[in-house]
Design a protein around this motif. Structure first.
Motif, short mmCIF file in Angstrom:
data_model
loop_
_atom_site.label_atom_id
_atom_site.label_comp_id
_atom_site.label_asym_id
_atom_site.label_seq_id
_atom_site.Cartn_x
_atom_site.Cartn_y
_atom_site.Cartn_z
N PRO A 1 -24.41 -25.60 -68.87
CA PRO A 1 -23.85 -24.25 -68.72
C PRO A 1 -23.01 -24.13 -67.45
CG PRO A 1 -26.21 -24.16 -69.21
CD PRO A 1 -25.89 -25.59 -68.90
N PHE A 2 -21.91 -23.41 -67.56
CA PHE A 2 -21.05 -23.21 -66.39
C PHE A 2 -21.82 -22.53 -65.26
CE2 PHE A 2 -18.24 -20.27 -64.04
CZ PHE A 2 -17.42 -21.20 -63.43
N ALA A 3 -22.67 -21.55 -65.58
CA ALA A 3 -23.42 -20.83 -64.56
C ALA A 3 -24.31 -21.76 -63.74
CB ALA A 3 -24.27 -19.73 -65.20
N LEU A 4 -24.86 -22.77 -64.39
CA LEU A 4 -25.69 -23.74 -63.68
C LEU A 4 -24.83 -24.63 -62.79
CD1 LEU A 4 -28.30 -25.27 -63.11
CD2 LEU A 4 -27.98 -26.51 -65.25
N CYS A 5 -23.70 -25.08 -63.31
CA CYS A 5 -22.84 -25.98 -62.55
C CYS A 5 -22.25 -25.29 -61.32
CB CYS A 5 -21.73 -26.53 -63.44
SG CYS A 5 -22.35 -27.63 -64.74
N VAL A 6 -21.89 -24.01 -61.46
CA VAL A 6 -21.31 -23.30 -60.32
C VAL A 6 -22.38 -23.01 -59.26
CG1 VAL A 6 -21.59 -20.84 -60.91
CG2 VAL A 6 -19.45 -21.63 -59.88
N ALA A 7 -23.65 -23.04 -59.64
CA ALA A 7 -24.73 -22.81 -58.69
C ALA A 7 -25.18 -24.09 -57.99
CB ALA A 7 -25.93 -22.18 -59.39
N LEU A 8 -24.69 -25.25 -58.44
CA LEU A 8 -25.17 -26.52 -57.90
C LEU A 8 -24.97 -26.68 -56.39
CD1 LEU A 8 -24.37 -29.14 -60.70
CD2 LEU A 8 -26.62 -28.40 -59.87
N PRO A 9 -23.85 -26.24 -55.80
CA PRO A 9 -23.73 -26.38 -54.34
C PRO A 9 -24.86 -25.69 -53.58
CG PRO A 9 -21.58 -25.96 -55.29
CD PRO A 9 -22.59 -25.77 -56.40
N SER A 10 -25.24 -24.49 -54.01
CA SER A 10 -26.32 -23.78 -53.32
C SER A 10 -27.66 -24.44 -53.60
CB SER A 10 -26.35 -22.30 -53.72
OG SER A 10 -26.58 -22.15 -55.11
N ILE A 11 -27.83 -25.01 -54.80
CA ILE A 11 -29.07 -25.71 -55.12
C ILE A 11 -29.18 -26.98 -54.28
CG2 ILE A 11 -30.34 -26.93 -56.94
CD1 ILE A 11 -29.05 -24.95 -58.93
N ARG A 12 -28.06 -27.69 -54.12
CA ARG A 12 -28.06 -28.91 -53.29
C ARG A 12 -28.36 -28.56 -51.83
NH1 ARG A 12 -23.07 -30.39 -56.26
NH2 ARG A 12 -23.62 -31.84 -57.92
N ALA A 13 -27.88 -27.40 -51.38
CA ALA A 13 -28.17 -26.99 -50.00
C ALA A 13 -29.66 -26.76 -49.80
CB ALA A 13 -27.38 -25.71 -49.67
N VAL A 14 -30.32 -26.22 -50.84
CA VAL A 14 -31.77 -26.02 -50.79
C VAL A 14 -32.50 -27.36 -50.72
CG1 VAL A 14 -33.76 -25.25 -52.15
CG2 VAL A 14 -31.77 -23.77 -51.92
N ILE A 15 -32.01 -28.33 -51.47
CA ILE A 15 -32.64 -29.66 -51.50
C ILE A 15 -32.51 -30.34 -50.14
CG2 ILE A 15 -32.40 -31.99 -52.47
CD1 ILE A 15 -31.64 -30.66 -55.12
N GLY A 16 -31.37 -30.13 -49.46
CA GLY A 16 -31.17 -30.77 -48.17
C GLY A 16 -31.17 -32.28 -48.29
N GLY A 17 -31.94 -32.93 -47.44
CA GLY A 17 -31.99 -34.39 -47.45
C GLY A 17 -33.15 -34.95 -48.24
N ASP A 18 -33.79 -34.14 -49.07
CA ASP A 18 -34.95 -34.60 -49.84
C ASP A 18 -34.46 -35.43 -51.03
OD1 ASP A 18 -37.21 -34.84 -51.56
OD2 ASP A 18 -38.11 -33.07 -50.62
N SER A 19 -34.47 -36.74 -50.89
CA SER A 19 -33.94 -37.63 -51.93
C SER A 19 -34.78 -37.57 -53.20
CB SER A 19 -33.85 -39.07 -51.42
OG SER A 19 -35.13 -39.53 -51.00
N GLU A 20 -36.07 -37.32 -53.06
CA GLU A 20 -36.94 -37.23 -54.23
C GLU A 20 -36.57 -36.03 -55.10
OE1 GLU A 20 -41.69 -36.70 -55.40
OE2 GLU A 20 -41.08 -37.04 -53.32
N LEU A 21 -36.35 -34.90 -54.43
CA LEU A 21 -35.95 -33.70 -55.17
C LEU A 21 -34.56 -33.88 -55.79
CD1 LEU A 21 -37.00 -30.52 -53.15
CD2 LEU A 21 -37.82 -31.28 -55.38
N ALA A 22 -33.66 -34.51 -55.05
CA ALA A 22 -32.30 -34.72 -55.56
C ALA A 22 -32.32 -35.60 -56.81
CB ALA A 22 -31.43 -35.36 -54.49
N SER A 23 -33.11 -36.67 -56.76
CA SER A 23 -33.22 -37.56 -57.90
C SER A 23 -33.87 -36.86 -59.09
CB SER A 23 -34.04 -38.80 -57.51
OG SER A 23 -34.26 -39.64 -58.63
N GLY A 24 -34.90 -36.07 -58.79
CA GLY A 24 -35.58 -35.34 -59.86
C GLY A 24 -34.67 -34.34 -60.54
N LEU A 25 -33.83 -33.65 -59.76
CA LEU A 25 -32.89 -32.69 -60.33
C LEU A 25 -31.87 -33.39 -61.23
CD1 LEU A 25 -31.75 -29.80 -60.48
CD2 LEU A 25 -30.34 -30.37 -58.48
N THR A 26 -31.36 -34.51 -60.76
CA THR A 26 -30.37 -35.26 -61.57
C THR A 26 -30.97 -35.68 -62.91
OG1 THR A 26 -29.25 -36.07 -59.58
CG2 THR A 26 -28.90 -37.30 -61.63
N LYS A 27 -32.17 -36.21 -62.87
CA LYS A 27 -32.82 -36.63 -64.11
C LYS A 27 -33.10 -35.44 -65.02
CE LYS A 27 -35.04 -40.73 -62.13
NZ LYS A 27 -36.34 -41.36 -61.72
N LEU A 28 -33.51 -34.33 -64.42
CA LEU A 28 -33.80 -33.13 -65.20
C LEU A 28 -32.55 -32.66 -65.94
CD1 LEU A 28 -35.93 -30.80 -65.73
CD2 LEU A 28 -34.79 -29.59 -63.85
#
Length: 223
Positions: free
Chosen positions: A157-184
């Motif tokens: 969904p476009f709404a999800l993709c446009v929110a990704l920068p703010s979601i990535r900011a929440v993740i910060g440097g947590d590589s586990e969360l980043a990997s989990g989000l990508t897989k999800l």
């Protein structure tokens, strides 16, 4: 993290609009890439006209009830706030009159159609302020285009993709969360089915609200 457009809009109103926050709300409220592109193009046109022709009266005032402006910009949450953040303001007497009309319309069971004249003050027409506004709007436009490309490429969904920068900011440097989000997003067929299925319109706002905090993101991943 703010989970809804209403909460974000309320917070901006309380603080006074900053252009960055108003544009964030605008990006979240546009229904698709075309709507965001049109809104950003309208804002860029206004700012560039002011920069290039600062003394021309027709660029210093606008009406929110203009059909073209309403369709492209002010129908979206964040549209009017973006104009206010750039420096457009309504006359206080007209604002009071509008509130009176709204109260009367509410008593009669209707809703008063908003049509305000906005005017930009001299203090907001400086070259540096307009240049900064143009940069922020152009960045929002680029982010919208990037989100559109991601949505098309990965069938998200476009709404999800446009929110990704703010979601990535929440993740910060947590590589586990980043990997989990990508897989999800890319590999979890059940989750992707929810995003594209008949319940997506109802489910997506709640999902986005959860993804905007680390606790919520972990909850989604664990679920």
């Amino acid at each position: 993290q703010l989970a809804s457009n209403d909460e974000l809009g309320g917070a901006i109103n309380e603080m006074g609009p900053s252009l960055g926050a108003a544009l964030d709300l605008l990006k979240r409220s546009c229904e698709d890439a075309a709507a965001l592109e049109a809104a950003c193009s309208a804002l860029l046109s206004l700012v560039r006209n002011l920069a290039q022709r600062p003394e021309e009266e027709r660029y210093r005032t606008l009406r929110t009830g203009s059909p073209a402006l309403r369709e492209r910009l002010t129908r979206h949450a964040g549209g009017l706030l973006s104009l206010e953040a750039i420096g457009f303001r309504a006359d206080q007497e007209e604002l009071r009159a509008r509130e009176g009309r709204r109260a009367e319309a509410k008593e009669e069971g209707g809703e008063e159609e908003e049509d305000l004249e906005l005017r930009i003050g001299d203090e907001a027409r400086g070259a540096a302020a307009l240049r900064r506004a143009e940069q922020l709007i152009a960045t929002a436009q680029r982010e919208g285009r990037a989100a559109s490309g991601l949505a098309t490429e990965h069938e998200l969904p476009f709404a999800l993709c446009v929110a990704l920068p703010s979601i990535r900011a929440v993740i910060g440097g947590d590589s586990e969360l980043a990997s989990g989000l990508t897989k999800l997003l890319l590999q979890n067929d059940e989750f992707r089915a929810v995003l594209s299925g008949p319940a997506a319109e109802v489910a997506l706002p709640s999902i986005l609200g959860m993804l905007r905090s680390q606790a919520g993101l972990r909850g989604v991943l664990e679920y």
